[in-house]
Enzyme design. Sequence first.
Site, PDB file in Angstrom:
ATOM      1  N   CYS A 104       0.831  -1.215   0.000  1.00 33.84           N
ATOM      2  CA  CYS A 104       0.000   0.000   0.000  1.00 33.84           C
ATOM      3  C   CYS A 104       0.867   1.268   0.000  1.00 33.84           C
ATOM      4  O   CYS A 104       1.433   1.622  -1.019  1.00 33.84           O
ATOM      5  CB  CYS A 104      -1.007  -0.044   1.150  1.00 33.84           C
ATOM      6  SG  CYS A 104      -2.327   1.175   0.956  1.00 33.84           S
ATOM      7  N   HIS A 119      -3.211  -5.428   1.605  1.00 31.27           N
ATOM      8  CA  HIS A 119      -2.597  -5.615   2.923  1.00 31.27           C
ATOM      9  C   HIS A 119      -2.579  -7.078   3.387  1.00 31.27           C
ATOM     10  O   HIS A 119      -3.408  -7.464   4.220  1.00 31.27           O
ATOM     11  CB  HIS A 119      -3.362  -4.795   3.963  1.00 31.27           C
ATOM     12  CG  HIS A 119      -3.276  -3.330   3.742  1.00 31.27           C
ATOM     13  ND1 HIS A 119      -2.175  -2.594   4.082  1.00 31.27           N
ATOM     14  CD2 HIS A 119      -4.152  -2.457   3.180  1.00 31.27           C
ATOM     15  CE1 HIS A 119      -2.366  -1.323   3.759  1.00 31.27           C
ATOM     16  NE2 HIS A 119      -3.555  -1.224   3.205  1.00 31.27           N
ATOM     17  N   GLU A 152      -0.757  -8.260   5.515  1.00 30.86           N
ATOM     18  CA  GLU A 152      -0.484  -8.250   6.964  1.00 30.86           C
ATOM     19  C   GLU A 152      -1.765  -8.136   7.785  1.00 30.86           C
ATOM     20  O   GLU A 152      -1.746  -8.360   8.985  1.00 30.86           O
ATOM     21  CB  GLU A 152       0.502  -7.122   7.313  1.00 30.86           C
ATOM     22  CG  GLU A 152      -0.068  -5.713   7.323  1.00 30.86           C
ATOM     23  CD  GLU A 152      -0.221  -5.070   5.941  1.00 30.86           C
ATOM     24  OE1 GLU A 152      -0.081  -5.786   4.923  1.00 30.86           O
ATOM     25  OE2 GLU A 152      -0.493  -3.867   5.890  1.00 30.86           O
TER      26      GLU A 152
END
Lengths: 191, 302
Positions: A77, A168, A170
């Site tokens: 991002c 994302h 994560e």
Amino acid sequence: MKIGVLALQGAFIEHIAMLHRLGVEVVEVRLPEHLDGLDGLIIPGGESTTIGKLAEMYGLMEPLRAFAAAHPVWGTCAGMIFMAKEIGLSQPLLGLMDIVVERNAFGRQVDSFTTHVTITGLDAPFPALFIRAPRLIEARNGAQIIARLADGTAVAAQENGWLVTSFHPELTNDPRLHQYFLSLVKQGQNV
Amino acid sequence: MENGYQNGRGETGSFKLKAGLAQMLKGGVIMDVVTPEHARIAEEAGAVAVMALERVPADIRVQGGVARMSDPGLIKEIIAAVTIPVMAKCRIGHFVEAQILEALGVDYIDESEVLTPADEQYHVNKHPFKVPFVCGCRNLGEALRRIGEGAAMIRTKGEAGTGDVVEAVRHARTVLGDIRRLQTMPDEELMSYAKEIGAPYHLVVQTKEMGRLPVVNFAAGGIATPADAALMMQLGVDGVFVGSGIFKSSDPASRARAIVQATTHYNNPQILAEVSEGLGVPMTGINVDSLIPAERLAARGW
């Protein structure tokens, strides 16, 4: 293997948690000396203007470029924006990858979305969160698009050891992209 | 709770997306701004988001009267001025102001005690909205009630517009202390504890498991210096809101930049010393002890 996560601002703790889950030693990078001895670096999501300005204030721009010239780096991002050569806005960029990126390409927060993305090299679609996300307008020279949305919008690219994703990993429980990045580190990409 | 909204690309407005934006703001500073020019100064200084307002809390205190949602025209101008997320405040319980803010395309709504409450019993049901909400709290029960109503981000209330950090410290210590105590409780005590603090049981269980609030938790209300920001970060919050502290000081751009640096390098006293130097006069401030109960904004919210 020791992986750094740029910890100036943003969702760095989520990357660190995923790397710990994969049994990797992690270092938080806030100053140039924190890059010493690392095998790879992740630049997390956050606000790209904030991350860029803090990197400039603390003399991290050149050390990060030098590190990236010899090691794998993955930007998610804001990290993707920060690694790009061109974004059409005036803000600090590392300018590593020959990609053109558009910020906030899908609209404001109410337009943020989740979907599954097919990524070159992964066996099954990946659950992807796009939060005020950027998109790739173009990947040139060595940079290859490795994921597109159903409408053709490019959302991930790779150039040897450099990896960028609009979304994302994560924030999910799916470790496959982190494992993929670690495989680039193990292969000695960019070294 | 998922809304099932779709926009042709995928699912929108899910709690994960709402909470996810707050995760991207962590380690950052969110600044109150009242003009597009302020917003640009804040962005240039490294703010992760701006809060678009007509009056900063310090002026609301001085001028008095009913404080409401800002003029949509002003919010639109501020949205147009910056690339970072723009937040705006609605009154507690004023779900129509919230609908208007969502229609304007703000990225986060602060259902805020700084404005005059519209409902003295109920907060906004935040679940049906696609836009995420941040809400203030003074303790764990209040935080979990707001999350139960759909808030995707929490901040301490502190005492806005005072420049006195003492209430922000009190509220952060209370919330974080409550969580530490919760972690030592055996599971059979959790239901009674949930009842005692007025919090949804499942969120009490989740908070114990995670060892932290289930959503991002910022500090707010009285932060005026780089040292204040670093203090809140060392106490264990995820980032800071600075309201009146920046644009009520003598040199807003320098102070804004310094507070951004202090929030990143909150554990590095050498850097904190460097960035604290030569910032001019901070906001004058009001000692919280001098406020009469009716002037305490933190007491608003139920």
